[in-house]
Design a protein around this motif. Structure first.
Motif, mmCIF file in Angstrom:
data_model
loop_
_atom_site.group_PDB
_atom_site.id
_atom_site.type_symbol
_atom_site.label_atom_id
_atom_site.label_comp_id
_atom_site.label_asym_id
_atom_site.label_seq_id
_atom_site.Cartn_x
_atom_site.Cartn_y
_atom_site.Cartn_z
ATOM 1 N N GLN A 58 5.532 34.591 -54.177
ATOM 2 C CA GLN A 58 5.581 35.546 -53.062
ATOM 3 C C GLN A 58 4.752 35.091 -51.866
ATOM 4 O OE1 GLN A 58 4.776 36.949 -56.405
ATOM 5 N NE2 GLN A 58 7.003 36.929 -56.577
ATOM 6 N N ALA A 90 14.431 39.830 -56.881
ATOM 7 C CA ALA A 90 13.290 40.729 -57.040
ATOM 8 C C ALA A 90 13.728 42.093 -57.567
ATOM 9 C CB ALA A 90 12.563 40.910 -55.705
ATOM 10 N N GLU A 94 9.221 45.225 -57.524
ATOM 11 C CA GLU A 94 8.653 44.104 -56.762
ATOM 12 C C GLU A 94 8.916 44.282 -55.274
ATOM 13 O OE1 GLU A 94 6.669 40.603 -55.941
ATOM 14 O OE2 GLU A 94 6.797 41.636 -57.877
ATOM 15 N N ARG A 98 6.109 44.614 -52.266
ATOM 16 C CA ARG A 98 6.089 43.769 -51.067
ATOM 17 C C ARG A 98 6.076 44.630 -49.807
ATOM 18 N NH1 ARG A 98 10.623 39.064 -52.270
ATOM 19 N NH2 ARG A 98 9.721 38.270 -54.210
#
Length: 212
Positions: A58, A90, A94, A98
């Motif tokens: 990431q 993802a 996830e 983010r």
């Protein structure tokens, strides 16, 4: 196999000895001289960067900067393909994390040290982040969140982050994170519903078969 490790292996295999030397020179700001002396390949260098949380699936910005400095457009295309695939691979959790990182990085500002300590980021790591990103609050916040995520792994969740934000009296930021998460959930449900509706519509428009 881990797609990110496959990417790093491909990049390493494509580096010449002179390009590796250039990368080692560029990494002096984040890797000690003693460690760099032991680096004999691209994989050695990437392993050090992974250990120091300078690089992860990431967080590919440093790798992109290094490849851009070499003007290796072919390797940059490999990185572009990985980043595009990572977004599609993802999981919803996830993607939510983010998005939460983006909001927190933009709004926390000078309170990031208090947040980092509450997330159990050590003082030595906090000091290192300040050295790495002087006068750049946004990146200081983002890097502290990356360190927390890499340390906590599966326990690094949006709900945990929101709870810590509220414990730090950063309620406005916590509200923004929750609102963003709710908006993405509604959008996701809407996309699923429209997809189902589209399939139903197609089925109803299709000519019915006639039995003979």
């Amino acid at each position: 196999m881990d797609p990110f490790l496959v990417l790093l292996h491909s990049v390493s295999a494509g580096l010449s000895s002179s390009e590796l030397s250039n990368l080692k020179f560029l990494c002096q700001r984040c890797v000690s001289k003693r460690k760099l002396e032991r680096v004999q390949s691209g994989l050695d260098l990437f392993s050090v960067l992974l250990e120091q949380n300078e690089l992860d699936p990431q967080n590919t910005e440093l790798l992109r900067e290094l490849l851009a400095s070499l003007r290796r457009q072919d390797l940059l295309r490999l990185l572009d393909a990985f980043d595009a695939g990572a977004t599609s691979r993802a999981a919803p959790e996830e993607r939510d994390l983010r998005a939460a990182f983006d909001i927190v990085s933009e709004h926390v500002g000078k309170d990031w040290r208090k947040l980092a300590r509450k997330l159990q980021v050590s003082d030595s790591k906090i000091d290192a982040i300040e050295v790495k990103y002087p006068r750049n609050l946004t990146e200081q916040v983002r890097e502290s969140l990356r360190v927390w995520k890499n340390a906590q792994r599966a326990d690094a969740t949006v709900s945990h982050l929101v709870a810590v934000l509220r414990a730090c009296q950063l309620n406005l930021v916590a509200d923004l994170v929750e609102e963003g998460q709710q908006a993405r959930a509604l959008q996701s449900n809407g996309d699923t519903g429209s997809g189902s509706l589209s399939q139903m519509s197609w089925a109803s428009d299709a000519p019915s078969s006639t039995a003979f």
